[in-house]
Design an enzyme around this catalytic site. Structure first.
Site, PDB file in Angstrom:
ATOM      1  N   SER A  30       0.716  -0.942   0.296  1.00 30.44           N
ATOM      2  CA  SER A  30       0.031   0.056  -0.130  1.00 30.44           C
ATOM      3  C   SER A  30       1.222   1.930  -0.146  1.00 30.44           C
ATOM      4  CB  SER A  30      -0.356  -0.127   1.448  1.00 30.44           C
ATOM      5  OG  SER A  30       0.144  -0.533   2.142  1.00 30.44           O
ATOM      6  N   ASN A  31       2.112   1.368   0.864  1.00 29.76           N
ATOM      7  CA  ASN A  31       3.513   2.358   0.593  1.00 29.76           C
ATOM      8  C   ASN A  31       3.415   2.796  -0.827  1.00 29.76           C
ATOM      9  OD1 ASN A  31       3.459   3.825   3.627  1.00 29.76           O
ATOM     10  ND2 ASN A  31       3.076   2.019   3.849  1.00 29.76           N
ATOM     11  N   MET A 107      10.704  -7.448   3.861  1.00 36.51           N
ATOM     12  CA  MET A 107      10.924  -7.754   5.278  1.00 36.51           C
ATOM     13  C   MET A 107      12.361  -8.047   5.394  1.00 36.51           C
ATOM     14  SD  MET A 107       8.336  -6.788   6.475  1.00 36.51           S
ATOM     15  CE  MET A 107       7.961  -7.558   7.642  1.00 36.51           C
ATOM     16  N   LEU A 110      18.895  -5.347   5.100  1.00 35.58           N
ATOM     17  CA  LEU A 110      20.004  -5.126   4.270  1.00 35.58           C
ATOM     18  C   LEU A 110      21.369  -5.590   4.441  1.00 35.58           C
ATOM     19  CD1 LEU A 110      18.717  -2.058   1.999  1.00 35.58           C
ATOM     20  CD2 LEU A 110      17.995  -4.373   1.789  1.00 35.58           C
ATOM     21  N   ASN A 124      13.596   3.486   4.449  1.00 36.77           N
ATOM     22  CA  ASN A 124      12.462   2.869   4.282  1.00 36.77           C
ATOM     23  C   ASN A 124      11.269   3.979   5.560  1.00 36.77           C
ATOM     24  OD1 ASN A 124      11.456   0.826   5.073  1.00 36.77           O
ATOM     25  ND2 ASN A 124      12.612   0.493   7.178  1.00 36.77           N
ATOM     26  N   HIS A 126       8.323   2.821   8.714  1.00 37.07           N
ATOM     27  CA  HIS A 126       8.087   2.086   9.973  1.00 37.07           C
ATOM     28  C   HIS A 126       7.189   2.308  10.934  1.00 37.07           C
ATOM     29  CE1 HIS A 126       9.986  -1.036  12.659  1.00 37.07           C
ATOM     30  NE2 HIS A 126       9.168  -0.583  13.469  1.00 37.07           N
ATOM     31  N   LYS A 189      -2.884   5.573   7.594  1.00 34.40           N
ATOM     32  CA  LYS A 189      -2.955   6.476   6.868  1.00 34.40           C
ATOM     33  C   LYS A 189      -2.017   7.840   6.489  1.00 34.40           C
ATOM     34  CE  LYS A 189      -7.194   7.047   7.049  1.00 34.40           C
ATOM     35  NZ  LYS A 189      -9.000   6.945   8.181  1.00 34.40           N
ATOM     36  N   GLU A 191       1.369   6.457   7.234  1.00 34.50           N
ATOM     37  CA  GLU A 191       2.262   6.172   6.195  1.00 34.50           C
ATOM     38  C   GLU A 191       2.533   6.704   5.109  1.00 34.50           C
ATOM     39  OE1 GLU A 191       3.569   2.202   6.966  1.00 34.50           O
ATOM     40  OE2 GLU A 191       2.625   1.796   9.088  1.00 34.50           O
TER      41      GLU A 191
END
Ligand code: GRF
Length: 218
Positions: A30-31, A107, A110, A124, A126, A189, A191
């Protein structure tokens, strides 16, 4: 110590080219869709999605990327050494001329190899107010701890989990009636809102890193 931003934009040419984003995801995405929509609607100008990459072949986010006609890539990670897997992902991002990497529910931690390949060019999102509640199930961690405010963070990625310099945060109240689902929805929301905002700050080079602080005019 302060340092100027690493240029994300390429030097201006007669027609300046959009900054190419490489999205990495493992799930529903969704992001990613929020960023794609910000580009489509003109909220995020001067950017385009170069490739959507996943370590999970049947991730919903990948299916959505294909539906939008975006290039996709899959690198299954199971049973592979982290460095070997990351080397393949880096090569693919480079082949797609990616300027800025956006982790969106990716997930995996790195490797140092990956971080060094895109210095200060990996972001990123979070779902907590870092440094509180890093790792998995952050919304549940917040509820279990009993905090009255939760939220989300966009940060630069380094080799450590959810640890790089913070670009933006947004706080939401935790209500007595909340369960993990309702709290997660309220955070999500935010995010979607701040990830676009953070990418815009980085694209525009409108920031400075001073120690752990990322400074940018409001
Ligand atoms: C989000 O909560 C994000 O903060 C976390 O993973 C989740 C991904 O959600 N890193 P989505 O796949 O973007 O919907």
């Amino acid at each position: 110590m302060s340092s100027d931003p690493v240029a994300v934009r390429k030097p201006e040419t007669a027609v300046s080219k959009p900054v190419r984003l490489g999205i990495l995801l493992s799930g529903r995405g969704s992001n990613f869709l929020a960023i794609a929509e910000s580009i489509r609607s003109g909220k995020l100008k001067g950017a385009e999605i170069a490739v959507v990459t996943s370590n999970v072949a049947d991730a919903l986010g990948l299916a959505n990327a294909r539906e939008l006609g975006l290039p996709t890539a899959v690198f299954e990670s199971r049973g592979r050494k982290r460095e070997d897997h990351d080397a393949d992902v880096i090569a693919s991002l480079r082949a797609h001329n990616v300027d800025l990497v956006c982790l969106a529910g990716y997930m995996r931690l790195l490797s140092p190899l990956f971080v060094a390949a895109f210095p200060q060019r990996i972001l990123n999102i979070h779902p907590s107010l870092l440094p509180s509640f890093p790792g998995l199930e952050s919304q549940k961690q917040a509820l279990d701890y009993g905090v009255k405010f939760a939220g989300c963070t966009v940060h630069f990625v380094d080799e450590n989990l959810d640890a790089g310099p913070i670009i933006l945060q947004s706080a939401v109240p935790v209500l007595d009636s909340d369960d993990e689902h309702t709290l997660s929805e309220r955070i999500l929301k935010e995010e979607h809102r701040i990830y676009t905002q953070a990418v815009k700050i980085i694209l525009e080079g409108n920031y400075k890193i001073a120690g752990r602080r990322v400074l940018h005019p409001a």
